[in-house]
Design an enzyme around this catalytic site. Structure first.
Site, PDB file in Angstrom:
ATOM      1  N   PHE A   1      -8.663  -1.822 -10.761  1.00  0.00           N
ATOM      2  CA  PHE A   1      -7.522  -2.257  -9.937  1.00  0.00           C
ATOM      3  C   PHE A   1      -6.783  -1.087  -9.302  1.00  0.00           C
ATOM      4  O   PHE A   1      -6.075  -1.252  -8.315  1.00  0.00           O
ATOM      5  CB  PHE A   1      -6.554  -3.114 -10.773  1.00  0.00           C
ATOM      6  CG  PHE A   1      -5.553  -2.330 -11.568  1.00  0.00           C
ATOM      7  CD1 PHE A   1      -5.849  -1.856 -12.832  1.00  0.00           C
ATOM      8  CD2 PHE A   1      -4.300  -2.050 -11.044  1.00  0.00           C
ATOM      9  CE1 PHE A   1      -4.927  -1.128 -13.560  1.00  0.00           C
ATOM     10  CE2 PHE A   1      -3.359  -1.326 -11.762  1.00  0.00           C
ATOM     11  CZ  PHE A   1      -3.687  -0.856 -13.023  1.00  0.00           C
ATOM     12  N   LYS A   2      -6.959   0.107  -9.869  1.00  0.00           N
ATOM     13  CA  LYS A   2      -6.205   1.252  -9.353  1.00  0.00           C
ATOM     14  C   LYS A   2      -6.544   1.574  -7.901  1.00  0.00           C
ATOM     15  O   LYS A   2      -5.732   2.153  -7.186  1.00  0.00           O
ATOM     16  CB  LYS A   2      -6.402   2.450 -10.258  1.00  0.00           C
ATOM     17  CG  LYS A   2      -5.798   2.173 -11.638  1.00  0.00           C
ATOM     18  CD  LYS A   2      -5.928   3.309 -12.601  1.00  0.00           C
ATOM     19  CE  LYS A   2      -5.155   3.043 -13.881  1.00  0.00           C
ATOM     20  NZ  LYS A   2      -5.847   2.125 -14.807  1.00  0.00           N
ATOM     21  N   ASP A   3      -7.731   1.179  -7.456  1.00  0.00           N
ATOM     22  CA  ASP A   3      -8.090   1.384  -6.051  1.00  0.00           C
ATOM     23  C   ASP A   3      -7.119   0.669  -5.109  1.00  0.00           C
ATOM     24  O   ASP A   3      -6.903   1.111  -3.980  1.00  0.00           O
ATOM     25  CB  ASP A   3      -9.484   0.822  -5.766  1.00  0.00           C
ATOM     26  CG  ASP A   3     -10.598   1.655  -6.400  1.00  0.00           C
ATOM     27  OD1 ASP A   3     -10.429   2.879  -6.513  1.00  0.00           O
ATOM     28  OD2 ASP A   3     -11.626   1.064  -6.779  1.00  0.00           O
TER      29      ASP A   3
ATOM     30  N   LEU B   1      -4.341   3.164  -4.830  1.00  0.00           N
ATOM     31  CA  LEU B   1      -4.666   4.550  -4.465  1.00  0.00           C
ATOM     32  C   LEU B   1      -5.356   4.675  -3.123  1.00  0.00           C
ATOM     33  O   LEU B   1      -5.178   5.689  -2.430  1.00  0.00           O
ATOM     34  CB  LEU B   1      -5.496   5.189  -5.577  1.00  0.00           C
ATOM     35  CG  LEU B   1      -4.614   5.589  -6.772  1.00  0.00           C
ATOM     36  CD1 LEU B   1      -5.456   5.895  -7.998  1.00  0.00           C
ATOM     37  CD2 LEU B   1      -3.738   6.788  -6.413  1.00  0.00           C
TER      38      LEU B   1
END
Ligand SMILES: *Cc1c(COP(=O)(O)O)cnc(C)c1O
Length: 469
Positions: free
Chosen positions: A111-113, A116
């Site tokens: 999910f960090k994409d 970021l």
């Protein structure tokens, strides 16, 4: 929009400066001075928008006027264009009123994409306008690092150094970081835990001289822009399931408290979010806090959900700030006590406020494996260990069955193939974009858990430090 520090002693900043600063100079975290409010009609107007269109509307009040509206819309469009699902954040239905929102369709499958990919582009845009170069240093328990590297690789204005705890991230996670051979990317395997890595990064931010030498910045979840970009999928899910006319709840596998804090922010902005369920593994400091009101650290134990193997959740300070009625000095004193003694207690009143907004639950590894197996048997879906903890935690606090429960799927199952295979007997395969990951060469340096050694390495390799030297 201006931002203030949770410790109350750093200057208020506009969005572009908060983006570049990461941590505030007084050691606090930046939060918006006030929450922008979306009326019922504002929310209704979001229906039917694409993910990128909705993202622009939800984030605009946080950004403006630091980035021109048209530029911002173009950055957002570009950030999500490469995701491998047309819906960007599709939802699948697990049961009559239970949903899974898949947040693993970006380049590194976590999910960090979602934050970021946008934050990397925002950095580039803002730095180009200021004609500056920065050095990003970050700590990762696994997924942040690869997502940050993927967002910053080959960018002219950025050098990125990512610290990970040696041997404590999965092989897929390690290879996703170390196989990026771009000259502005530096992987450091630290002999220590994730908390050691995080402490090293905090210490570098606390060293003003070093900070200025390299123009230090952060992309870990203390950076406000990441929280901001994560608010979008809460709003997207809410709108899809009938907001503002219908409420919903979320279950969120939690480590640094960044993801679930974005849900708290969405609620503060007017989205009808009933429960936010925090899921933990055996590193359960948050679960113990919500049960007892005591914040007490223990040693980190490795689990099958390594991205949550954290004992000090940085973003929790943003919630504490509100529980302390935004009194930065009082909060700063409590944090100092916590740093010294490893413990502090909130008042019954503060705990009541915390519980009014959050539920919590924890699973050990056996329960996590059993949950992956159960979901596989009962629904046919394969989920990763973090996601399984979210789903089980949502079930434990299901509440009113007419209120939809959305569990956030934070990683693709193939990132944690061993645990998934152990549970289901089937080994999940990586999507095409990463099919040759195991054949790619790696580049990484091993360094001891020693601040001076690591600072020296950064000073030697960061372009910005070489330019000013
Ligand atoms: C980072 C991460 C988490 C924890 O998210 P926080 O924002 O740190 O609470 C959970 N699951 C996965 C797969 C992650 O990568």
């Amino acid at each position: 929009m201006r931002y203030i520090s949770t410790r109350g002693a750093a200057p208020a900043l506009a969005f572009d400066d908060v983006l570049l600063a990461g941590l505030a100079r007084d050691g606090g975290l930046y939060v918006p001075e006030t929450w922008p409010r979306f009326s019922a009609d504002d929310i209704r107007a979001l229906r039917g928008l694409t993910y990128a269109e909705l993202a622009v509307r939800v984030m605009a009040p946080f950004v403006g006027p630091a980035v021109a509206e048209r530029d911002f819309a173009a950055l957002v469009e570009d950030a999500y264009a490469g995701f491998n699902h047309a819906a960007v954040a599709p939802m699948v239905q697990l049961d009559a009123n239970d949903w899974l929102m898949e947040l693993f369709h970006g380049p590194t499958l976590a999910f960090k994409d979602y934050a970021l990919q946008l934050v990397g582009r925002l950095f580039d845009h803002v730095l180009a306008a200021k004609a500056e170069r920065i050095t990003i240093v970050g700590a990762t328990s696994g997924d942040t690092g690869s997502a940050a590297i993927e967002a910053c690789r080959d960018r002219e204005a950025i050098d990125i150094f990512i610290l990970h705890p040696k041997g404590r991230v999965s092989e897929v996670q390690r290879r996703q970081m170390t196989s990026v051979l771009s000259p502005n990317v530096f992987n450091i395997a630290v002999e220590g835990s994730f908390d050691d890595c995080q402490d090293l990064v905090k210490a570098m931010f606390g060293d003003e001289r070093f900070r200025d030498q390299v123009n230090l910045s952060a992309v870990n979840s203390i950076n406000w822009a990441r929280i901001m970009a994560q608010i979008v999928y809460y709003a997207f899910a809410a709108t899809a399931l009938g907001a503002p006319d219908r409420a919903l709840s979320f279950a969120v596998p939690t480590g640094n408290f960044g993801n679930v804090f974005a849900g708290y922010a969405a609620r503060a902005m007017g989205f009808p979010i009933e429960r936010l369920v925090v899921g933990s593994n055996r590193n359960d400091i948050l679960d113990r806090f919500f049960k007892t009101g005591a914040m007490e650290t223990r040693a980190v134990v490795p689990t099958l959900s390594p991205s949550m193997d954290i004992q000090i959740s940085s973003n929790f300070e943003r919630l504490l700030f509100d529980l302390f009625d935004r009194d930065g000095a009082a909060l700063g004193a409590q944090i100092a006590e916590f740093r010294q003694t490893g413990r502090f207690d909130v008042t019954d009143n503060q705990l009541g406020h915390a519980r009014a907004g959050f539920d919590s639950h924890r699973l050990d590894d056996d329960e996590t494996v059993a949950e992956i197996a159960r979901i596989h048997d009962e629904t046919g879906h394969t989920v990763d260990p973090h996601t399984a903890i979210g789903i089980a935690s949502g079930r434990a606090h299901r509440g009113d069955p007419s209120v939809p429960m959305v569990a956030l799927a934070t990683a693709h199952p193939a990132k944690f193939a061993d645990a998934v295979e152990q549970a289901t007997g089937e080994r999940p395969t990586l999507p095409n974009q990463l099919a040759d990951l195991y054949d790619r060469p790696e580049r990484c340096i091993d360094l001891p858990n020693d601040l001076a050694t690591i600072q020296n390495y950064v000073l030697t390799h960061a372009r910005r430090a070489r330019e000013v030297a």
